[in-house]
Design a protein around this motif. Sequence first.
Motif, PDB file in Angstrom:
ATOM      1  N   ASN A   1     -14.443   2.262  -0.365  1.00 38.82           N
ATOM      2  CA  ASN A   1     -14.563   3.703  -0.092  1.00 38.82           C
ATOM      3  C   ASN A   1     -14.052   4.060   1.298  1.00 38.82           C
ATOM      4  O   ASN A   1     -13.368   5.067   1.480  1.00 38.82           O
ATOM      5  N   LYS A   2     -14.386   3.210   2.285  1.00 42.31           N
ATOM      6  CA  LYS A   2     -13.912   3.458   3.658  1.00 42.31           C
ATOM      7  C   LYS A   2     -12.391   3.441   3.699  1.00 42.31           C
ATOM      8  O   LYS A   2     -11.747   4.284   4.312  1.00 42.31           O
ATOM      9  N   LEU A   3     -11.808   2.453   3.033  1.00 38.99           N
ATOM     10  CA  LEU A   3     -10.351   2.326   3.052  1.00 38.99           C
ATOM     11  C   LEU A   3      -9.670   3.520   2.377  1.00 38.99           C
ATOM     12  O   LEU A   3      -8.670   4.046   2.874  1.00 38.99           O
ATOM     13  N   ILE A   4     -10.235   3.954   1.269  1.00 44.68           N
ATOM     14  CA  ILE A   4      -9.649   5.091   0.552  1.00 44.68           C
ATOM     15  C   ILE A   4      -9.736   6.361   1.404  1.00 44.68           C
ATOM     16  O   ILE A   4      -8.825   7.200   1.399  1.00 44.68           O
ATOM     17  N   GLU A   5     -10.812   6.475   2.173  1.00 53.05           N
ATOM     18  CA  GLU A   5     -10.983   7.599   3.090  1.00 53.05           C
ATOM     19  C   GLU A   5      -9.863   7.592   4.142  1.00 53.05           C
ATOM     20  O   GLU A   5      -9.230   8.623   4.405  1.00 53.05           O
ATOM     21  N   ILE A   6      -9.593   6.430   4.726  1.00 51.76           N
ATOM     22  CA  ILE A   6      -8.526   6.315   5.736  1.00 51.76           C
ATOM     23  C   ILE A   6      -7.163   6.608   5.095  1.00 51.76           C
ATOM     24  O   ILE A   6      -6.302   7.248   5.692  1.00 51.76           O
ATOM     25  N   ARG A   7      -6.996   6.174   3.846  1.00 53.45           N
ATOM     26  CA  ARG A   7      -5.740   6.430   3.130  1.00 53.45           C
ATOM     27  C   ARG A   7      -5.510   7.931   2.971  1.00 53.45           C
ATOM     28  O   ARG A   7      -4.389   8.416   3.158  1.00 53.45           O
ATOM     29  N   LYS A   8      -6.571   8.651   2.640  1.00 50.80           N
ATOM     30  CA  LYS A   8      -6.467  10.106   2.473  1.00 50.80           C
ATOM     31  C   LYS A   8      -6.007  10.774   3.762  1.00 50.80           C
ATOM     32  O   LYS A   8      -5.137  11.647   3.756  1.00 50.80           O
ATOM     33  N   GLU A   9      -6.627  10.363   4.874  1.00 50.74           N
ATOM     34  CA  GLU A   9      -6.259  10.947   6.165  1.00 50.74           C
ATOM     35  C   GLU A   9      -4.811  10.604   6.518  1.00 50.74           C
ATOM     36  O   GLU A   9      -4.070  11.442   7.033  1.00 50.74           O
ATOM     37  N   ALA A  10      -4.415   9.379   6.224  1.00 50.28           N
ATOM     38  CA  ALA A  10      -3.048   8.947   6.520  1.00 50.28           C
ATOM     39  C   ALA A  10      -2.044   9.782   5.724  1.00 50.28           C
ATOM     40  O   ALA A  10      -0.989  10.172   6.236  1.00 50.28           O
TER      41      ALA A  10
ATOM     42  N   ARG B   1      17.842   0.848  -4.379  1.00 55.38           N
ATOM     43  CA  ARG B   1      16.947   1.962  -4.708  1.00 55.38           C
ATOM     44  C   ARG B   1      15.814   2.181  -3.710  1.00 55.38           C
ATOM     45  O   ARG B   1      15.228   3.250  -3.694  1.00 55.38           O
ATOM     46  N   ILE B   2      15.414   1.162  -2.937  1.00 57.31           N
ATOM     47  CA  ILE B   2      14.253   1.366  -2.059  1.00 57.31           C
ATOM     48  C   ILE B   2      14.577   1.120  -0.583  1.00 57.31           C
ATOM     49  O   ILE B   2      13.668   0.996   0.240  1.00 57.31           O
ATOM     50  N   SER B   3      15.871   1.089  -0.263  1.00 58.37           N
ATOM     51  CA  SER B   3      16.251   0.754   1.118  1.00 58.37           C
ATOM     52  C   SER B   3      15.976   1.897   2.100  1.00 58.37           C
ATOM     53  O   SER B   3      16.147   1.713   3.299  1.00 58.37           O
ATOM     54  N   ASN B   4      15.534   3.053   1.586  1.00 58.66           N
ATOM     55  CA  ASN B   4      15.142   4.112   2.519  1.00 58.66           C
ATOM     56  C   ASN B   4      13.624   4.334   2.521  1.00 58.66           C
ATOM     57  O   ASN B   4      13.142   5.406   2.859  1.00 58.66           O
ATOM     58  N   TYR B   5      12.904   3.288   2.124  1.00 57.96           N
ATOM     59  CA  TYR B   5      11.433   3.369   2.080  1.00 57.96           C
ATOM     60  C   TYR B   5      10.795   2.321   2.983  1.00 57.96           C
ATOM     61  O   TYR B   5      11.378   1.252   3.227  1.00 57.96           O
ATOM     62  N   LEU B   6       9.599   2.630   3.449  1.00 63.15           N
ATOM     63  CA  LEU B   6       8.783   1.663   4.187  1.00 63.15           C
ATOM     64  C   LEU B   6       7.457   1.491   3.453  1.00 63.15           C
ATOM     65  O   LEU B   6       6.914   2.457   2.922  1.00 63.15           O
ATOM     66  N   ARG B   7       6.963   0.279   3.451  1.00 68.85           N
ATOM     67  CA  ARG B   7       5.630   0.040   2.894  1.00 68.85           C
ATOM     68  C   ARG B   7       4.657  -0.119   4.060  1.00 68.85           C
ATOM     69  O   ARG B   7       4.785  -1.037   4.859  1.00 68.85           O
ATOM     70  N   VAL B   8       3.735   0.816   4.148  1.00 65.20           N
ATOM     71  CA  VAL B   8       2.814   0.839   5.281  1.00 65.20           C
ATOM     72  C   VAL B   8       1.397   0.520   4.809  1.00 65.20           C
ATOM     73  O   VAL B   8       0.804   1.265   4.026  1.00 65.20           O
ATOM     74  N   THR B   9       0.855  -0.599   5.270  1.00 67.44           N
ATOM     75  CA  THR B   9      -0.511  -0.983   4.907  1.00 67.44           C
ATOM     76  C   THR B   9      -1.509  -0.034   5.568  1.00 67.44           C
ATOM     77  O   THR B   9      -1.303   0.382   6.707  1.00 67.44           O
ATOM     78  N   ILE B  10      -2.579   0.296   4.849  1.00 70.08           N
ATOM     79  CA  ILE B  10      -3.661   1.079   5.447  1.00 70.08           C
ATOM     80  C   ILE B  10      -4.491   0.136   6.323  1.00 70.08           C
ATOM     81  O   ILE B  10      -5.086  -0.819   5.824  1.00 70.08           O
ATOM     82  N   GLY B  11      -4.495   0.419   7.628  1.00 76.45           N
ATOM     83  CA  GLY B  11      -5.262  -0.412   8.556  1.00 76.45           C
ATOM     84  C   GLY B  11      -6.579   0.233   8.905  1.00 76.45           C
ATOM     85  O   GLY B  11      -7.050   1.146   8.208  1.00 76.45           O
ATOM     86  N   SER B  12      -7.184  -0.225   9.987  1.00 74.03           N
ATOM     87  CA  SER B  12      -8.434   0.387  10.449  1.00 74.03           C
ATOM     88  C   SER B  12      -8.119   1.776  10.992  1.00 74.03           C
ATOM     89  O   SER B  12      -6.956   2.111  11.246  1.00 74.03           O
ATOM     90  N   LYS B  13      -9.162   2.574  11.223  1.00 77.08           N
ATOM     91  CA  LYS B  13      -8.976   3.899  11.763  1.00 77.08           C
ATOM     92  C   LYS B  13      -8.237   3.820  13.108  1.00 77.08           C
ATOM     93  O   LYS B  13      -7.303   4.593  13.360  1.00 77.08           O
ATOM     94  N   GLU B  14      -8.625   2.846  13.931  1.00 77.39           N
ATOM     95  CA  GLU B  14      -8.011   2.675  15.258  1.00 77.39           C
ATOM     96  C   GLU B  14      -6.521   2.337  15.118  1.00 77.39           C
ATOM     97  O   GLU B  14      -5.681   2.878  15.843  1.00 77.39           O
ATOM     98  N   GLN B  15      -6.206   1.453  14.200  1.00 77.48           N
ATOM     99  CA  GLN B  15      -4.795   1.079  13.996  1.00 77.48           C
ATOM    100  C   GLN B  15      -3.973   2.273  13.521  1.00 77.48           C
ATOM    101  O   GLN B  15      -2.858   2.502  13.996  1.00 77.48           O
ATOM    102  N   MET B  16      -4.546   3.045  12.608  1.00 78.43           N
ATOM    103  CA  MET B  16      -3.808   4.201  12.076  1.00 78.43           C
ATOM    104  C   MET B  16      -3.635   5.264  13.156  1.00 78.43           C
ATOM    105  O   MET B  16      -2.586   5.906  13.244  1.00 78.43           O
ATOM    106  N   ASP B  17      -4.651   5.427  14.003  1.00 83.27           N
ATOM    107  CA  ASP B  17      -4.535   6.377  15.111  1.00 83.27           C
ATOM    108  C   ASP B  17      -3.357   5.999  16.003  1.00 83.27           C
ATOM    109  O   ASP B  17      -2.574   6.855  16.423  1.00 83.27           O
ATOM    110  N   LYS B  18      -3.228   4.703  16.293  1.00 85.41           N
ATOM    111  CA  LYS B  18      -2.123   4.254  17.147  1.00 85.41           C
ATOM    112  C   LYS B  18      -0.776   4.466  16.464  1.00 85.41           C
ATOM    113  O   LYS B  18       0.197   4.875  17.099  1.00 85.41           O
ATOM    114  N   LEU B  19      -0.737   4.194  15.160  1.00 83.92           N
ATOM    115  CA  LEU B  19       0.500   4.424  14.409  1.00 83.92           C
ATOM    116  C   LEU B  19       0.908   5.897  14.511  1.00 83.92           C
ATOM    117  O   LEU B  19       2.070   6.215  14.810  1.00 83.92           O
ATOM    118  N   PHE B  20      -0.046   6.794  14.296  1.00 84.55           N
ATOM    119  CA  PHE B  20       0.287   8.219  14.281  1.00 84.55           C
ATOM    120  C   PHE B  20       0.548   8.771  15.680  1.00 84.55           C
ATOM    121  O   PHE B  20       1.338   9.689  15.835  1.00 84.55           O
TER     122      PHE B  20
END
Length: 358
Positions: A271-280, A329-348
């Motif tokens: 549930n926590k991870l899905i919450e972070i995914r939504k925000e991302a 077909r996918i060379s213009n895409y990135l796969r971004v793992t959902i990290g912790s809230k702190e990691q995602m904050d730094k990414l953004f």
Amino acid sequence: MREEYIRPWEKNIRSVVPYVPGEQPREKDVIKLNTNENPFPPAPGVEKVLKNMDTDSLRLYPDPTIGLLVEEIAKFYQVEKEQVFVGVGSDDVLAMAYLTFFNSDKPILFPDITYSFYPVWCDLYRIPYETPALDEEFRLVKEDYYKDNGGIIIANPNAPTSIYESISTIEDIVAHNTNSVVIIDEAYIDFAGESALSLIDKYDNLLVVQTFSKSRSMAGMRIGFAMGNKKLIKALNDVKYSFNSYTLNQAAILAGVEAIKDKQYFKEGINKLIEIRKEAEKSLKELGFDFPASGANFLFVTHKTIPAKKLYEVLKENNIYVRYFDLPRISNYLRVTIGSKEQMDKLFEFLNQYINNK
Ligand SMILES: *Cc1c(COP(=O)(O)O)cnc(C)c1O
């Protein structure tokens, strides 16, 4: 000249082009969002059991049947223990399943865009294969699987697209292929929806494969498992015992039992991870990214103006690792793992200043 001499034994080497795993940088300050690892620690019982482990027991071989863990998995999923096979990560389980079930002269089928290990095992075992194309939206075209084949493997949710296909689509494919084994690789199912597990008593040709690496935060312990009809599981075990009797080590068996027992920790983590995914998703939209709805612990993103390869490189220069696939077909895409809230904050924080200053 000397290099060019091919020794007779070299002609007998089984040469394969190997799967390339994501980078595992050693530096500590890296934001690592490139291999879909879970940002949360494993269940607390795992630490306890490993700290208290009786190391004298390491003199002995581990239980070849992996009985304790098989029983605990069977209990959790409410299946019989003869319907559960355990291996060293789902990569090991899948490799074993290829060896066991994909022995026809007919090609096996899997989508053109999917887990890049699938064609590698075909190459290793000399199994012919065909790769029906996903549609423009990266969705599965179920009718492409209505033909004679030597087996089918489908990742659901798919990687790297993150897309979850409904259980009715999966059932339709299984039902159209009762003459071959259909493997559903559910590495990310706990972040998505209903598992095909509910179909294993109805279809004796269906094998569902899952892992402790993603939703149970134990990629480093290497535990994967398959569930299906007893005949499929027996066949897998017969091949395993013809290859290596002692696959899981003692520590992995004990840690795995603790992880699967703690249902509440498991649910909360998801549930926590899905919450972070939504925000991302919200932040990415605001920055001009597009992506399919994710049923996984990662997002498959493309930017309206900045090429993916460029972004991958700039992020890496700034110690943020995401995954880039230089594939059709996918060379213009990135796969971004959902990290912790702190990691995602730094990414953004980085993406905001990089994109808005362009
Ligand atoms: C991560 C992953 C696996 C392998 O997981 P392990 O259990 O760590 O070997 C298998 N299939 C897919 C689609 C994955 O993304």
